[in-house]
Scaffold this active site. Structure first.
Site, short mmCIF file in Angstrom:
data_model
loop_
_atom_site.label_atom_id
_atom_site.label_comp_id
_atom_site.label_asym_id
_atom_site.label_seq_id
_atom_site.Cartn_x
_atom_site.Cartn_y
_atom_site.Cartn_z
N TYR A 139 0.76 -0.93 0.39
CA TYR A 139 0.06 0.02 -0.11
C TYR A 139 0.94 1.15 -0.09
O TYR A 139 0.55 2.15 -0.73
CB TYR A 139 -0.88 0.14 1.17
CG TYR A 139 -1.77 1.09 1.33
CD1 TYR A 139 -2.90 1.22 0.34
CD2 TYR A 139 -1.53 2.17 2.11
CE1 TYR A 139 -3.78 2.36 0.31
CE2 TYR A 139 -2.54 3.28 2.12
CZ TYR A 139 -3.60 3.49 1.16
OH TYR A 139 -4.29 4.60 1.13
N ARG A 183 0.81 8.59 11.84
CA ARG A 183 0.34 10.01 12.66
C ARG A 183 -1.21 10.08 12.55
O ARG A 183 -1.85 10.64 13.56
CB ARG A 183 0.98 10.95 12.02
CG ARG A 183 0.65 12.52 12.35
CD ARG A 183 0.94 13.59 11.33
NE ARG A 183 0.24 13.25 9.96
CZ ARG A 183 0.42 13.90 8.93
NH1 ARG A 183 1.46 14.77 8.65
NH2 ARG A 183 -0.14 13.43 7.66
N ARG A 193 -11.05 3.69 7.78
CA ARG A 193 -10.14 3.05 7.02
C ARG A 193 -9.00 2.65 7.98
O ARG A 193 -8.47 3.21 8.82
CB ARG A 193 -9.15 4.43 6.18
CG ARG A 193 -10.20 5.09 5.15
CD ARG A 193 -9.30 6.10 4.23
NE ARG A 193 -9.00 7.23 5.16
CZ ARG A 193 -9.69 8.51 5.32
NH1 ARG A 193 -10.76 8.44 4.56
NH2 ARG A 193 -9.16 9.55 6.04
N PHE A 256 13.81 19.93 -2.00
CA PHE A 256 12.47 19.46 -2.43
C PHE A 256 12.37 17.82 -1.79
O PHE A 256 11.40 17.44 -1.24
CB PHE A 256 12.38 19.33 -4.03
CG PHE A 256 11.04 18.80 -4.43
CD1 PHE A 256 9.81 19.39 -4.42
CD2 PHE A 256 10.93 17.49 -4.45
CE1 PHE A 256 8.58 18.80 -4.52
CE2 PHE A 256 9.83 16.70 -5.07
CZ PHE A 256 8.57 17.49 -5.18
#
Length: 342
Positions: A139, A183, A193, A256
Site C-alpha cells: 500500500y 500519525r 479506514r 525538495f
C-alpha cells in the site's frame, strides 16, 4: 484565461497541500509549475480514494477511469464532500493546465496516475483493511512510492532511472506514507479506514484486540506497543532515504526531496510512545518546521538533522524501556552513516 487558471491551481495547492506547497517553492521555474500540476492530479485521485461519502461502485469506476479524465475537457466531479473536494470540483481547470504541459511531462503524470489508481482500487475492494506487513508495504508503494518514482522521472528528465533508483524511490515513498498512516491513525479509523496492519497485534502479543480497540483508553499500553512497533518498522527505510538523497546530482532539487524526509522523522519522534496519537493528529511545532526548511540545503546539514531526530527517538525508546530496540536502531544508524561507528 490561462493566467486565471494558473492562479487557481496555485490557490488549490496552498489549500490542499500546504506542506507540499512549501517544498515546491524551493524548486526553480523549470519544475515548479509542472510539479504543482502533478501534485493536484494526485491529490484529486487521493480525494476520490479517501472520500467515504462516495459510493464504492462509483469510487472504483472513477479510479479505474481517472487517467482518461485528464484528456476530457470540462470534466469534473461535483459530488465529493471531502475537505479537499475543491480539486475535484475544479478538475476541469487542472486537466486544462495538464494538457498545456510538455508531452513528456504529461506522460509521466498520466502513467503515475494510472498505476496509483490501479493499486488503490485493489485495497478498496478488500474494504480498506490492511492485514499484513506485506500489504502495508505494498500500500505504501501504491499510495506514495509510485508518486516518488514519478517525481524522480519528472525532476531528472535526462537521467535514466535504474532499477536500484526505482526501488529507492519506492522505499522513500513508503517511509513518508507509513509516517502519515501512523500519525493519522485516529482520523483514518474514525473514517473507517483501517490502515494499521492487523499483523502488528500478533507481533506485539495483542491478538485479543482489534485495531479499532486501540482507541480505547483501557487499551493504551497495548496501543503504545503497536505504535512503537510500527514506528520501528518505518525507520527501517532510513538507510534507503540516505542512499536516495546522496545520489541527487542537481543541487536545486535537493531541498525538495530532503525537507519531507526530515519532517517525517521529526514527526515520528513526536509520535513515539505518545498517547496523543490516539486522540488526534500529532504535529511538529511550527518553529521546528521552519528550522527544517531553512537548513535542508545540502547533504551534510540534512544528515545532521536526521541524526538529531534519530537520537531523540533512541532516547524515547530507552525511556519507554525498549533498550533492545534502541540498540538495533543505533546499529541501523551506524550502518547507514547517520552515526559514525565507534
Amino acid at each position: 484565461m490561462e493566467r486565471d487558471e494558473k492562479e487557481l491551481c496555485y490557490q488549490m495547492l496552498n489549500q490542499t497541500g500546504r506542506s507540499f506547497s512549501m517544498v515546491i517553492a524551493t524548486l526553480g521555474d523549470q519544475f515548479q509549475y509542472s510539479t504543482c500540476i502533478f501534485y493536484l492530479v494526485i491529490r484529486a485521485l487521493d480525494t476520490v480514494e479517501d472520500d467515504m461519502t462516495i459510493p464504492l461502485d462509483t469510487k472504483l469506476l472513477l479510479l479505474r477511469t481517472f487517467q482518461q479524465k485528464l484528456y476530457v475537457p470540462g470534466w469534473n466531479y461535483r459530488d465529493s464532500r471531502s475537505k479537499d473536494a475543491v480539486v475535484l470540483h475544479n478538475f476541469h481547470v487542472i486537466s486544462s493546465q495538464f494538457r498545456r504541459l510538455d508531452k513528456a511531462v504529461q506522460c509521466v503524470i498520466s502513467d503515475t496516475c494510472r498505476r496509483m489508481a490501479a493499486g488503490m482500487a485493489i485495497f478498496l475492494e478488500k474494504g480498506f483493511v490492511i492485514d499484513t506487513f506485506q500489504e502495508w508495504n505494498e500500500y505504501g508503494r501504491c499510495a506514495s512510492g509510485l508518486m516518488c518514482l514519478g517525481l524522480t522521472r519528472l525532476l531528472e528528465p535526462f537521467k535514466p532511472i535504474s532499477s536500484q533508483r526505482e526501488q529507492l524511490a519506492h522505499s522513500l515513498g513508503r517511509f513518508l506514507q507509513k509516517m502519515n498512516i501512523i500519525r493519522d491513525f485516529k482520523e483514518d479509523t474514525d473514517d473507517r479506514r483501517r490502515l494499521w496492519p492487523r499483523e502488528v497485534l500478533v507481533r506485539t502479543g495483542n491478538t485479543h484486540l482489534t485495531v479499532d480497540d486501540l482507541l480505547q483508553r483501557a487499551n493504551q499500553q497495548a496501543a503504545l506497543r503497536c505504535l512503537n512497533y510500527l514506528i520501528g518498522d518505518a525507520l527501517t527505510h532510513l538507510p534507503d532515504v540516505l542512499l536516495y538523497l546522496n545520489a541527487i546530482q542537481t543541487p536545486t532539487v535537493f531541498p525538495f526531496w530532503a525537507i519531507p524526509q526530515v519532517m517525517a522523522i521529526a514527526t515520528l519522534e513526536r509520535c513515539y510512545n505518545n498517547p496523543q496519537v490516539f486522540e488526534g493528529k500529532v504535529k511538529i511545532l511550527r518553529g521546528g518546521t521552519a528550522m527544517i526548511v531553512q537548513n535542508c540545503t545540502d547533504m551534510a546539514t540534512t544528515k545532521d538533522l536526521l541524526r538529531i531526530y534519530a537520537l531523540k527517538i533512541v532516547a524515547r525508546m530507552e525511556c519507554a524501556g525498549s533498550s533492545d530496540e534502541a540498540k538495533d536502531f543505533l546499529a541501523v544508524l551506524k550502518t547507514s552513516g547517520v552515526l559514525y561507528s565507534d
